[in-house]
Design an enzyme around this catalytic site. Structure first.
Site, short mmCIF file in Angstrom:
data_model
loop_
_atom_site.label_atom_id
_atom_site.label_comp_id
_atom_site.label_asym_id
_atom_site.label_seq_id
_atom_site.Cartn_x
_atom_site.Cartn_y
_atom_site.Cartn_z
N HIS A 1 0.32 4.39 -2.45
CA HIS A 1 0.66 4.75 -1.07
C HIS A 1 1.72 5.84 -1.10
O HIS A 1 2.50 5.94 -2.05
CB HIS A 1 1.19 3.51 -0.33
CG HIS A 1 1.27 3.66 1.16
ND1 HIS A 1 2.17 4.48 1.78
CD2 HIS A 1 0.54 3.08 2.15
CE1 HIS A 1 2.02 4.41 3.08
NE2 HIS A 1 1.02 3.57 3.34
N ASP B 1 -8.47 -0.69 0.32
CA ASP B 1 -8.15 -1.04 1.71
C ASP B 1 -8.64 0.03 2.66
O ASP B 1 -9.01 -0.23 3.80
CB ASP B 1 -6.66 -1.29 1.89
CG ASP B 1 -5.81 -0.04 1.60
OD1 ASP B 1 -6.26 0.82 0.81
OD2 ASP B 1 -4.70 0.05 2.15
N HIS B 2 -8.66 1.28 2.20
CA HIS B 2 -9.18 2.42 2.97
C HIS B 2 -9.24 3.61 2.04
O HIS B 2 -8.77 3.55 0.89
CB HIS B 2 -8.32 2.74 4.20
CG HIS B 2 -6.87 2.95 3.90
ND1 HIS B 2 -6.38 4.10 3.33
CD2 HIS B 2 -5.79 2.13 4.07
CE1 HIS B 2 -5.07 4.00 3.19
NE2 HIS B 2 -4.68 2.82 3.62
N SER C 1 -4.23 0.23 6.45
CA SER C 1 -4.25 -0.96 5.60
C SER C 1 -4.54 -2.24 6.39
O SER C 1 -5.34 -3.08 5.98
CB SER C 1 -2.93 -1.11 4.85
OG SER C 1 -2.72 -0.02 3.98
N GLU D 1 -4.77 0.00 -2.92
CA GLU D 1 -4.26 0.90 -1.88
C GLU D 1 -4.82 2.31 -2.01
O GLU D 1 -4.69 2.95 -3.05
CB GLU D 1 -2.73 0.93 -1.95
CG GLU D 1 -2.05 1.97 -1.08
CD GLU D 1 -2.19 1.70 0.40
OE1 GLU D 1 -2.65 2.61 1.11
OE2 GLU D 1 -1.85 0.58 0.84
#
Length: 620
Positions: A434, A488-489, A319, A279
């Site tokens: 996150h 994921d990013h 995500s 994440e």
């Protein structure tokens, strides 16, 4: 005493003034970027934004105007004033909620509020966790203040609805109301021009923040809600045949025969695949790809014994978008996501399905709610045989606002993997890095600002990963396992990158594990690629066909046009060895390019990619 027939113009004026006040609140809340604007630019924000403000005002006025007409026909027995006040109160409540929500989301996401948050409504707990660092007391105060301001403004500008003048017929009164309602057509359309007003009409500056500030939030939300993704393609830059031809050239491989021996990374073609999605792991915090040193010691250590891709980019900024790009090799859409449309995702290829055809078992691990952002429907369609998510952990183990912290997730995997039928395709998605960045270990780095919290959360996940991998190396399945580590990013932090900045999308990709050939350990792959390219790259190593993954390239095979494409809301970036160019879809203009020597053709290639990929999305 006010004239009854002044009600409709005054009601319009009330809403217009309220929207202008909301715009001023936005500028004050984001004081730092506002301070960088000239007084002339700030004034132009209000002037250029007036068309969307008037359009939104006209839409909000329509129900009240209709009540006015009905009340004029029905007479004194119809509670016109009471109903209009009730409607206005509800509308002001909604506008205030949208306005205040937008204040904080713009800071986090870099674009004005649209329909994007609605895909998270099914997971309110996760939404609350995302807003964990928001100044709740301040936002609630602003919300209440906006409600009080709206009430006072209504009392001052509109007030009570006067009774129908004596000897003035109901029919004549209703006719006046209808005529004034017809006049709303002009502000509804944003003028008398042929094409109705849209976002691009309020864009006036080379500074994205100034353009964003001019947008009317309720109009933006409504527009994105009712804008159907059935076509036509809003990203039409050239003839479709030209776009297709340009994209085919982008995917062309070198004419010379590739050195297949040097491209082989695995000791055998059917290893276990442990696919770990990290994440928000931005390259800015990973030392081995040029980021800060010391934040991710586990990844940096693995880079010395694994295969590291140094020019790898996230395809999008959320995500759910990263999942589709990583697991289906499919491009992102600028203002929506294909994951929201199960009928479309059913037509996507999936790594899980591709590996299932050659005997792989599968399991998906996530410490949070899989229903979040419609991820579970996509993953079920992908064909995963088993899922472990938040509900599968004990209440004591759900020690994060999102669910189970990463070390608990990895502990569950260590317990389960010995009994997982081999070869396996196991996917794990971490969550502790996150927002709100809460971690269960002492902070490594000093500081109390958001960047420090984020840095510490990334360090914690890297720590949990190292703990897991040290234990995994003692397991019998390890020697035949390929570990894929990818984000994921990226993230705007720690530098508060602008929404379109390529450094926000630069992420690590690392291959590790016992299945790697000894001679490839420590290899660095400088090829430019994006998350969409991971599927074809992995399948090539497993000696499996990747024909279904038409938007995916093998990064270990030389290409004639190395590139990475990413999109943000609402624009795209095109990265090549020559540099980066970004484009704003709303303003229909290039935002910037770096360095200046980037060829103009790079922008055309990015436009062709966006046009062709969105056309494919529409036809899914």
């Amino acid at each position: 005493m006010r004239n009854r027939f002044a009600f409709q113009p005054l009601y319009f004026l009330f809403w217009l003034a309220l929207f202008l006040a909301a715009k001023a609140l936005f500028l004050v809340y984001h004081a730092a970027p506002t301070a960088a604007l000239s007084a002339r630019t700030i004034a132009r924000i209000f002037v250029y934004g007036l068309r969307l403000d008037a359009s939104s005002t006209a839409y909000v006025c329509l129900p009240a105007y209709l009540l006015f007409v009905v009340g004029s026909l029905a007479g004194a027995r119809f509670p016109t004033d009471r109903l209009i006040r009730l409607y206005t109160a509800v509308a002001v409540l909604l506008v205030a909620l949208l306005t205040v929500t937008d204040l904080e989301l713009y800071r986090a996401w870099g674009f004005r509020l649209d329909a994007t948050p609605l895909q998270y409504l099914a997971s309110p707990a996760e939404m609350a966790a995302s807003a964990g660092n928001a100044p709740v007391v301040l936002l609630v105060s602003l919300f209440l203040g906006l409600l009080l301001f709206g009430w006072a403004l209504y009392q001052k500008v509109v007030g009570r609805l006067p009774a129908l003048p004596l000897k003035f017929g109901r029919g004549r009164a209703a006719l006046v109301g209808v005529l004034e309602m017809i006049l709303l057509v002009v502000p509804l359309r944003g003028g008398v021009q042929q094409i109705p007003v849209n976002q691009s009409d309020v864009y006036f500056s080379s500074q994205p923040y100034a353009n964003h500030a001019a947008i009317n939030v309720p109009w933006n939300v409504a527009n994105s809600l009712f804008l159907q993704n059935g076509g036509p393609n809003p990203y039409q830059f050239m003839a479709d045949s030209t776009a297709s031809r340009t994209v085919s050239h982008l995917f062309a491989t070198e004419t010379s025969a590739p050195d297949t021996a040097s491209a082989r990374l695995l000791r055998q073609p059917r290893p276990n695949v442990l696919f770990i999605i990290l994440e928000s792991f931005t390259a800015k915090l990973v030392g081995s790809v040029g980021g800060e040193v010391g934040v991710t010691p586990t990844l940096d250590s693995l880079a010395r014994t694994g295969v590291l891709f140094t020019n790898f980019y996230a395809s999008g900024d959320r995500s759910q978008k990263g999942l589709v790009s990583l697991l289906s090799g499919y491009p992102n859409q600028p203002t929506t996501s294909i994951i929201k449309y199960p009928r479309k995702t059913e037509h996507l290829p999936h790594l899980c399905q591709s590996l299932k055809t050659v005997g792989y078992s599968s399991h998906y691990y996530y410490g949070g709610e899989l229903a979040f952002a419609n991820m579970k429907s996509y993953l079920v369609t992908a064909g995963y045989e088993r899922f472990t998510e938040r509900a599968d952990f004990t209440p004591a183990q759900q020690n994060s606002k999102w669910g189970a912290h990463d070390h608990i997730l990895f502990d569950r995997m260590l317990k389960d993997l010995p009994s997982q039928r081999q070869p396996f395709f196991v996917t794990a998605f971490t969550l502790s890095s996150h927002e709100p960045f809460d971690i269960p270990i002492p902070a490594k780095f000093p500081g109390t600002d958001e960047a420090a919290h984020f840095r510490n959360s990334v360090y914690y996940t890297d720590w949990a990963l190292g703990r897991f991998l040290r234990a995994a190396r003692t397991q019998p399945w390890w020697d035949n396992t390929l570990v894929v580590l990818v984000a994921d990013h990226g993230h705007p932090l720690p530098n508060n990158d602008s929404n379109e900045n390529p450094s926000k999308f630069h992420i690590p990709l690392l291959l590790a594990g016992g299945a790697l050939r000894p001679e490839v350990r420590g290899r660095v792959v400088p090829a430019f690629g994006a998350q969409t390219d991971l599927a074809a790259t992995l399948l090539a190593q497993l000696q499996l066909p990747a024909k279904e993954y038409v938007w995916s390239r093998n990064l270990l095979q030389a290409t004639a046009n190395p590139f990475a494409f990413y999109c943000f809301n609402n624009g795209f970036g095109m990265v090549t060895p020559a540099g980066t160019v970004t484009f704003d879809n709303v303003a229909r203009q290039m935002m910037w390019k770096a360095p200046d020597s980037v060829p103009d053709t790079q922008l055309v290639k990015g436009q062709a990619y966006e046009q062709a990929s969105y056309a494919d999305f529409l036809h899914k």
